[in-house]
Write a protein that holds these residues in place. Structure first.
Motif, PDB file in Angstrom:
ATOM      1  N   SER A   2      -3.707  -6.981  -8.678  1.00  0.00           N
ATOM      2  CA  SER A   2      -4.436  -6.833  -7.398  1.00  0.00           C
ATOM      3  C   SER A   2      -3.256  -6.518  -6.285  1.00  0.00           C
ATOM      4  O   SER A   2      -3.663  -5.963  -5.426  1.00  0.00           O
ATOM      5  N   ALA A   3      -2.103  -7.193  -6.495  1.00  0.00           N
ATOM      6  CA  ALA A   3      -0.903  -6.672  -5.507  1.00  0.00           C
ATOM      7  C   ALA A   3      -0.432  -5.480  -5.372  1.00  0.00           C
ATOM      8  O   ALA A   3      -0.402  -4.804  -4.404  1.00  0.00           O
ATOM      9  N   ALA A  26      -1.116  -2.734  -2.450  1.00  0.00           N
ATOM     10  CA  ALA A  26       0.137  -2.329  -2.052  1.00  0.00           C
ATOM     11  C   ALA A  26      -0.357  -0.613  -1.929  1.00  0.00           C
ATOM     12  O   ALA A  26      -0.081   0.196  -1.014  1.00  0.00           O
ATOM     13  N   ARG A  27      -0.617  -0.189  -3.103  1.00  0.00           N
ATOM     14  CA  ARG A  27      -1.167   1.480  -3.217  1.00  0.00           C
ATOM     15  C   ARG A  27      -2.040   1.656  -2.307  1.00  0.00           C
ATOM     16  O   ARG A  27      -2.197   2.775  -1.689  1.00  0.00           O
ATOM     17  N   ASP A  28      -3.174   0.943  -1.958  1.00  0.00           N
ATOM     18  CA  ASP A  28      -4.338   1.218  -1.107  1.00  0.00           C
ATOM     19  C   ASP A  28      -3.636   1.184   0.203  1.00  0.00           C
ATOM     20  O   ASP A  28      -4.133   2.004   1.190  1.00  0.00           O
ATOM     21  N   GLY A  29      -2.582   0.322   0.739  1.00  0.00           N
ATOM     22  CA  GLY A  29      -2.040   0.231   2.111  1.00  0.00           C
ATOM     23  C   GLY A  29      -1.401   1.362   2.123  1.00  0.00           C
ATOM     24  O   GLY A  29      -1.243   2.162   3.219  1.00  0.00           O
TER      25      GLY A  29
END
Length: 134
Positions: free
Chosen positions: A3-4, A8-11
């Motif tokens: 999930s981290a 980070a990828r979504d951000g």
């Protein structure tokens, strides 16, 4: 841990979306408000484009509603295809909209009643059109 990484990828992609959105808004503003080469205004008959624009604006609305129904039914592959079609038709609208404003002869002054209401709706439309890009 996954999930981290996903967060980070979504951000990262959110930043890309906001940058591209800002660039699109700036480009559209320049193309509509910026200087044009001599002889551009009226060089192409764009009188049919408002009807085309209305159609290209209505189609993504129908596709988004369809996409919502498909995702609720867990038909994710169909949902993806419908969302891509909505993106494509929205992109076609943007191109058509810019072409219309680039080649139209001149803005027509508002001649109807309720001028304050008209200007209020116009202002909200402009603001919402810019905000919706992301």
């Amino acid at each position: 841990m996954a999930s981290a990484t996903t967060s980070a990828r979504d951000g990262f992609w959110l930043k890309i979306i906001y940058i591209v959105s800002a660039l699109i808004c700036a480009a559209v503003a320049f193309l509509i408000l910026g200087p044009r080469p001599a002889g551009t205004r009226g060089a192409l008959d764009v009188s049919a484009l408002p009807t085309v624009n209305a159609s290209l604006n209505a189609l993504p609305t129908l596709l988004l509603v369809t996409g919502y129904a498909l995702v609720r039914q867990r038909k994710l592959d169909l949902h993806k295809n419908v969302m891509l079609a909505a993106f494509a038709s929205s992109s076609a609208f943007l191109v058509s909209y810019v072409l219309y404003h680039w080649f139209k002869v001149a803005p027509r002054p508002y001649e109807g009643g309720f001028r304050g209401l008209y200007l209020g709706i116009l202002l909200s439309h402009i603001v919402l059109a810019a905000v919706i890009v992301p």
